[in-house]
Enzyme design. Structure first.
Site, PDB file in Angstrom:
ATOM      1  N   GLY A   1      39.503  36.058  31.590  1.00 49.69           N
ATOM      2  CA  GLY A   1      40.577  36.804  32.243  1.00 49.69           C
ATOM      3  C   GLY A   1      40.883  36.377  33.671  1.00 49.69           C
ATOM      4  O   GLY A   1      41.999  35.989  34.004  1.00 49.69           O
ATOM      5  N   LEU A   2      39.874  36.368  34.530  1.00 53.53           N
ATOM      6  CA  LEU A   2      40.090  36.050  35.941  1.00 53.53           C
ATOM      7  C   LEU A   2      40.562  34.603  36.084  1.00 53.53           C
ATOM      8  O   LEU A   2      41.490  34.295  36.819  1.00 53.53           O
ATOM      9  CB  LEU A   2      38.791  36.266  36.736  1.00 53.53           C
ATOM     10  CG  LEU A   2      38.862  35.855  38.201  1.00 53.53           C
ATOM     11  CD1 LEU A   2      39.896  36.681  38.944  1.00 53.53           C
ATOM     12  CD2 LEU A   2      37.495  36.010  38.874  1.00 53.53           C
TER      13      LEU A   2
ATOM     14  N   ASP B   1      37.455  44.422  30.208  1.00 51.13           N
ATOM     15  CA  ASP B   1      37.472  42.973  30.369  1.00 51.13           C
ATOM     16  C   ASP B   1      38.135  42.264  29.185  1.00 51.13           C
ATOM     17  O   ASP B   1      38.441  41.083  29.248  1.00 51.13           O
ATOM     18  CB  ASP B   1      36.045  42.446  30.552  1.00 51.13           C
ATOM     19  CG  ASP B   1      36.066  41.073  31.206  1.00 51.13           C
ATOM     20  OD1 ASP B   1      36.841  40.898  32.166  1.00 51.13           O
ATOM     21  OD2 ASP B   1      35.344  40.181  30.735  1.00 51.13           O
TER      22      ASP B   1
END
Ligand code: SF4
EC number: 1.3.7.7
Length: 515
Positions: A409-410, A274
């Site tokens: 991140g997403l 992640d």
């Protein structure tokens, strides 16, 4: 004269106050005009101390200047002694009192106080807060430390932590535990919570841990010279530095380099998948030399960031930062002018700033996320919870603090892919920053104007025009790197005498800078 709106450091007498307030059983008599008591608020509000700093101000007024201000100082000294019965007294002048040259040091000698009076010569017009703290602590140590027998077991002094120090309170706890794991006791922590009597027995330790060179390097050198105490040179901020620090202590003491790593989560967190999106994030660091140097290493080696610039505001650490900048291949910025810092940040267009309270403001203006790594700081950086910067837990705290302001991140992907979307448009910002909540509050479900926030005007001698297609293409670049891409393309075009930027120019520039 210099036009100044923000200062990174206060005058040197504030540094001396930080030492006096950190200690117990010591009183500071400060020759200062009425109004200088504002400095009390730094300690009672920002650090939320539950008592007034141990400082008596003479608070002379304009009408006093016609008569005897020296007399005012003497009576303030005697009254302070009578009222507080300290073990030692610090005496000094603030900037205005320096001009009237009453010589507080000389006067205090003539008073016949039954406790040591330690005079401070602080050049308010040449030096600043950190110098004031370092000098005050050195004078206290020089006057009070006595040759004493070394402790039978191995002990260290922790020197440097002061009042109003960025995370000093918790760094002490962390290092005390770290030393204890190596079987090393703490003789004295100073000036934080130390009394003059504690200072007298500094010499009993086997070595000194110099926690913050800004506030105790002169004293550390003095103790090395006078009492043969070596002092540590590594600042244990970050995992690598903490391990080096332990090895350095092992070398000094002959103990095993044992570091209890069971609670260490930072290396795995930053290696876990992640965190991949953190790799190569372009960061700019600014603050005091010690924290910048330590954090630059953490940023590059432990977080995988790319350090694109660094600097410090305290000239005492300029050499350190210049040397380090060379190693990192970046230009050092040594300045106490926040406008210069702002200009450099704008120029470099980093994706993140690691700085002080000032850089937080700069980051806010430029729309760049920022995490605080150094003083000066505001009240939120004297947190109620345990939050060291040093040692094992310090590394964990640093990981969380630095990641938090970044877009996750997403979310970063969503913001890039759906930039026309009402929720993930360019101006939406990170969800945890509350931008969305504000829209809802106002009853707006979609942005009124599409998020096209790139300023297409250019500065410089040649007027460069962005052709509509190139402009559209530029907006496809994620917003946090778009500023950099725009600037690079314009530099590329200017250097080649290209006045109109087309899609091709944009991609040629991209290829050029990727080389
Ligand atoms: S003496 Fe110094 S700190 Fe006090 S008000 Fe004047 S300039 Fe400010």
């Amino acid at each position: 004269m210099k036009l100044t709106v923000w200062t990174y450091e206060g005058p040197p007498h504030v540094g001396a106050m930080r030492v006096a307030t950190a200690m117990k059983g010591l009183h500071y008599v400060l020759h200062a005009p009425q109004g200088d008591t504002y400095a009390d608020l730094l300690f009672t509000m920002i650090e939320r101390r539950n008592h007034r700093p141990p400082v008596t101000y003479t608070t002379f007024q304009a009408r006093d200047l016609g008569s005897d201000t020296a007399h005012l100082f003497k009576s303030a000294c005697l009254e302070a002694y009578e009222r507080f019965k300290p073990e030692a007294i610090l005496v000094g002048a603030s900037c205005t009192a320096e001009l009237i040259q009453d010589d507080p040091g000389g006067m205090s000698e003539t008073l016949g106080l039954p406790v040591p009076a330690i005079p401070l010569e602080l050049p308010s017009y040449q030096r600043k807060e950190n110098f004031g703290a370092d000098e005050a602590f050195f004078q206290i140590v020089k006057t009070l430390a006595r040759p004493v027998e070394k402790t039978s077991h191995v002990t260290a002094n922790l020197i440097g932590p002061t009042a109003l120090g960025f995370r000093h309170r918790d760094d002490i706890t962390e290092l005390t535990a770290l030393l204890s794991d190596m079987g090393i006791g703490v003789n004295v922590v100073a000036p934080y919570d130390a009394t003059p009597r504690d200072i007298a027995r500094l010499g009993a330790a086997h070595f000194n841990v110099l926690m913050y060179p800004e506030t105790a390097e002169t004293a550390a050198r003095y103790l090395e010279r006078e009492f043969g105490q070596p002092y540590t040179k590594t600042i244990p901020i970050g995992v690598g530095a903490t391990r080096d620090f332990v090895s350095e202590i092992a070398k000094i003491t002959g103990r095993n380099a044992a570091l209890e790593e069971a609670r260490l989560r930072m290396p795995w967190y930053s290696a876990s998948v992640d965190s991949t999106y953190l790799t190569g994030k372009r960061v700019f660091l600014f603050g005091d030399g010690t924290h910048v140097a330590a954090c630059a290493r953490v940023a590059r080696d432990e977080m995988g960031f790319e350090v694109v610039g660094m600097g410090c505001y305290n000239r005492e650490q300029a050499r350190l930062i210049r040397g380090l900048a060379k190693e990192f291949g970046v230009d050092p910025l040594i300045t106490d002018d926040y406008l210069e810092v702002e200009r450099r940040i704008e120029e470099l267009a980093p994706e993140m700033i690691l700085g002080t309270q000032m850089e937080r403001h700069i980051g806010k203006r430029l729309g760049i996320p920022c995490a605080v790594i150094s003083a000066p700081v505001h009240v939120q950086d004297f947190p109620a919870r345990y939050s060291p910067q040093m040692g094992i837990e310090g590394a964990n705290v640093i990981f969380d603090t630095w990641v938090h302001p970044l877009v996750m991140g997403l979310e970063e992907h969503l913001l890039t892919m759906f930039r026309e979307d009402f929720e993930f448009h360019d101006d939406a910002g990170a969800s945890h920053h509350g931008g969305k909540a504000k829209l809802r509050e106002m009853g707006i479900t979609e942005p009124e104007t599409p998020a096209e926030s790139v300023d297409m005007t250019t500065s410089g001698p040649v007027e460069i025009v962005w052709l509509p297609a190139a402009e559209k293409e530029l907006k496809k670049i994620p917003f946090f790197v778009r500023g950099k891409a725009k600037r690079n393309t314009e530099t590329y075009a200017t250097e080649r005498g290209v006045a109109e930027i087309s899609v091709d120019t944009l991609y040629e520039a991209k290829a050029h800078y990727a080389r």
